[in-house]
Motif scaffolding. Structure first.
Motif, short mmCIF file in Angstrom:
data_model
loop_
_atom_site.label_atom_id
_atom_site.label_comp_id
_atom_site.label_asym_id
_atom_site.label_seq_id
_atom_site.Cartn_x
_atom_site.Cartn_y
_atom_site.Cartn_z
N GLN A 62 42.13 32.26 26.02
CA GLN A 62 40.98 32.86 26.70
C GLN A 62 40.84 32.30 28.11
O GLN A 62 40.56 33.02 29.07
N LEU A 63 41.02 30.98 28.26
CA LEU A 63 40.90 30.37 29.58
C LEU A 63 42.00 30.85 30.51
O LEU A 63 41.81 30.95 31.71
N ARG A 64 43.19 31.16 29.92
CA ARG A 64 44.29 31.63 30.75
C ARG A 64 44.08 33.07 31.20
O ARG A 64 44.31 33.43 32.34
N THR A 65 43.67 33.90 30.27
CA THR A 65 43.58 35.32 30.58
C THR A 65 42.21 35.73 31.08
O THR A 65 42.08 36.66 31.85
N GLY A 66 41.15 35.03 30.64
CA GLY A 66 39.80 35.41 31.04
C GLY A 66 39.32 36.64 30.29
O GLY A 66 40.09 37.33 29.60
N LEU A 67 38.05 36.93 30.41
CA LEU A 67 37.46 38.09 29.75
C LEU A 67 37.57 39.31 30.65
O LEU A 67 37.17 39.26 31.82
N PRO A 68 38.12 40.42 30.16
CA PRO A 68 38.21 41.62 31.00
C PRO A 68 36.84 42.07 31.48
O PRO A 68 35.86 42.00 30.74
N LEU A 69 36.76 42.53 32.70
CA LEU A 69 35.49 42.95 33.28
C LEU A 69 34.82 44.06 32.47
O LEU A 69 33.60 44.11 32.37
N LEU A 102 29.09 45.93 40.36
CA LEU A 102 29.86 44.71 40.58
C LEU A 102 31.30 44.88 40.10
O LEU A 102 32.25 44.51 40.82
N VAL A 103 31.47 45.43 38.91
CA VAL A 103 32.82 45.61 38.36
C VAL A 103 33.65 46.53 39.25
O VAL A 103 34.83 46.27 39.51
N ALA A 104 33.04 47.59 39.76
CA ALA A 104 33.75 48.51 40.65
C ALA A 104 34.22 47.79 41.92
O ALA A 104 35.34 47.99 42.39
N TRP A 105 33.34 46.95 42.47
CA TRP A 105 33.70 46.20 43.68
C TRP A 105 34.80 45.18 43.40
O TRP A 105 35.73 45.01 44.19
N LEU A 106 34.71 44.49 42.25
CA LEU A 106 35.71 43.48 41.91
C LEU A 106 37.09 44.09 41.74
O LEU A 106 38.11 43.48 42.11
N LYS A 107 37.14 45.30 41.19
CA LYS A 107 38.44 45.96 41.02
C LYS A 107 39.09 46.24 42.37
O LYS A 107 40.31 46.16 42.51
#
Length: 369
Positions: A62-69, A102-107
């Motif tokens: 989880q720390l490597r991949t992170g949580l998908p937005l 926020l998710v749209a901007w991060l992408k």
């Protein structure tokens, strides 16, 4: 964990914080039972080590991949339902929109996971996407995102720091203020509310005379001060018509344990005497819709339109601005005026001391009637 005899057979028990197991060895001989017990104990401990190793592997991945937005908002909605958190429909809608933006901007920034959002990224988002907002509005939006972020991180066991508190701008007092209703507009709104029905007249009259937010007005219950005083924190406000007082823990400031004792004006008291008390709440339809996080239909915009009020910055919260402004225009002291709404001046006050000042507050109401 223990080995013991029950009847002619030896039994063993294995107990942890999450489970408790009792097993018969089917052995009458203690030595044979001890051997079986030792084997079971070893197997159990090894299984615990395997489970612990699996948890470490999962956390590492989880720390490597992170949580998908894309998972942030569904997890937050699930957390709200699981915790039974009561939020207004508008609050849920606003937070959902902010996370979506926020998710749209991060992408666009090629950031695909929650862990990819650092303090620098958060500050850049505020600078780019909230540049036209007043300082206070920026803070509210950041705090909404931060609330979602914190809940999701706790739900997923993430150890990454929350970047949004550091990205919030310092409060400088700038904000777009609601406009205040004039006396003519108040009369027009109340008349229109009577025509529209759906308890809008009662809710508007409540806001007009106690100066509280929509959620606190919509969920008022019949009750007594004696009953309310026994509660550590009220879930809703209660109205004691016999004592001519409303006891309220405003929803927005409930975490501060701020209890308000608001005297009931003559006009408001006359109206309350016409309401049936069999439902438990003053405005049943508003209470139900608010708790279901659904907007009332017709909404307050419909009431404003029927009253012929267009232009300006008016919404239901304008009642709160109007009430506070009228108290000021009536030369009511800031200290007394702040007791009505739990306002800060200059710091947080009104901690369970309002009942000692009801006489002053009743006099304040008399000045603006």
């Amino acid at each position: 964990m223990a080995l013991y005899k029950r009847g002619k057979y030896w039994w063993y028990e294995i107990k942890t914080s999450t489970m408790r197991t009792r097993v018969s060895t089917h052995c009458e001989d203690k030595k044979s039972a001890q051997a079986l017990y030792s084997a079971a104990l070893l197997t159990h401990r090894n299984q615990m080590e395997v489970d612990a190793a699996e948890r470490v592997v999962r956390q590492t991945l989880q720390l490597r991949t992170g949580l998908p937005l894309a998972d942030i908002w569904p997890i937050y909605e699930g957390w709200v339902r699981a915790k039974g958190v009561q939020l207004a429909h508008k609050t849920i809608k606003d937070r959902g929109n902010r996370i979506a933006h926020l998710v749209a901007w991060l992408k666009l920034q090629r950031i695909t996971t929650m862990d990819g959002v650092t303090v620098d990224v958060a500050r850049r988002y505020v600078a780019e996407r909230m540049a036209d907002d007043a300082n206070k509005t920026q803070r509210i939006k950041c705090m909404d995102i931060s609330t979602v972020w914190k809940a999701v991180a706790a739900e997923k066991g993430s150890t990454k720091p929350n970047p949004w508190p550091a990205a919030c701008p310092a409060l400088d007092g700038s904000a777009k203020r609601r406009d205040v209703f004039s006396a003519e507009q108040i009369a027009a709104i109340l008349a229109a509310a009577k025509t529209i029905g759906h308890d809008w007249y009662g809710v508007c009259l409540t806001a007009r005379w106690i100066g509280q937010r929509y959620g606190d007005c919509a969920t008022l219950e019949w009750g007594t001060v004696e009953w309310a005083a026994k509660q550590d924190i009220l879930k809703r406000g209660v109205v004691d018509l016999d004592a001519m007082v409303i006891v309220l823990d405003p929803q927005k400031t409930r975490r501060h344990n701020t209890r308000l004792y608001i005297p009931i004006s003559d006009e408001f008291a006359d109206y309350l005497r016409t309401i049936r008390k069999d439902s438990g709440t003053l405005f049943h339809s508003h209470d139900v819709q608010y708790r279901r996080r659904k907007p009332m239909d017709p909404d307050f915009k419909t009431v404003l339109a029927a009253a012929g009020i267009t232009g300006g910055y008016f919404d239901f919260h304008s009642w709160r601005h109007t009430f506070r402004s009228q108290l000021g225009e009536a030369s009511v002291s800031d200290e007394t005026a702040n007791r009505f709404g739990g306002w800060t001046a200059p710091k947080m006050g009104a901690h369970y001391d309002h009942s000692a000042h009801l006489a002053e507050m009743r006099e304040a109401l008399a000045r603006i009637q």
